[in-house]
Design an enzyme around this catalytic site. Sequence first.
Site, PDB file in Angstrom:
ATOM      1  CB  ALA A  75      -0.940  -0.006   1.208  1.00 26.71           C
ATOM      2  CD  GLU A  76       4.710   4.229   3.693  1.00 21.66           C
ATOM      3  OE1 GLU A  76       5.364   5.290   3.824  1.00 21.66           O
ATOM      4  OE2 GLU A  76       4.349   3.539   4.649  1.00 21.66           O
ATOM      5  CB  THR A  77       5.180   0.373  -2.639  1.00 22.81           C
ATOM      6  OG1 THR A  77       6.071  -0.145  -1.639  1.00 22.81           O
ATOM      7  CG2 THR A  77       5.896   0.445  -3.972  1.00 22.81           C
ATOM      8  CB  SER A  80       5.121   6.338  -1.926  1.00 26.23           C
ATOM      9  OG  SER A  80       4.939   6.264  -0.546  1.00 26.23           O
TER      10      SER A  80
END
Length: 156
Positions: A75-77, A80
């Site tokens: 999710a963060e990848t 971002s």
Amino acid sequence: MGEQSAAVKFPQEVIDEYAHLGVDLPALFSAGDLGTRMGVRIVEASAERVVGTMPVEGNTQPYGLLHGGASAVLAETLGSIGSMLHGGVSKIAVGVDLNCTHHRGARSGLVTGVATPVHRGRSTATYEIVITDEHDKRVCTARLTCLLRDADGVKG
């Protein structure tokens, strides 16, 4: 990383804009060292939609289910990448808030994450990331907010 970079899909005008600055955009957004170790593969990327996959195998907790932290990495990848593309060449995106709700377990196969913008401002960007299994069942819903900072000469 080279194999993964070749699979990343960016609009050609975006690749050209970054290439003019000496930045290999597909290599920059190949998910980094952690993403590489976890098998994250970016399939499509734009400020409007980022899609990536990750294998369940190798990313499980002791009960054999996809680890919640692995879903958070995916999710963060993805969020971002969307935030960075929204910010453009003069900004870098730094995650400041990540929240994940895990709906069901996954034991095998690939999970796919799709990040779409909730808010795209001058100084922050927020993305919702929906992670599904191979049967299109929702495994996790996440929300990431990134601070958009001036790049000040930072290159990938």
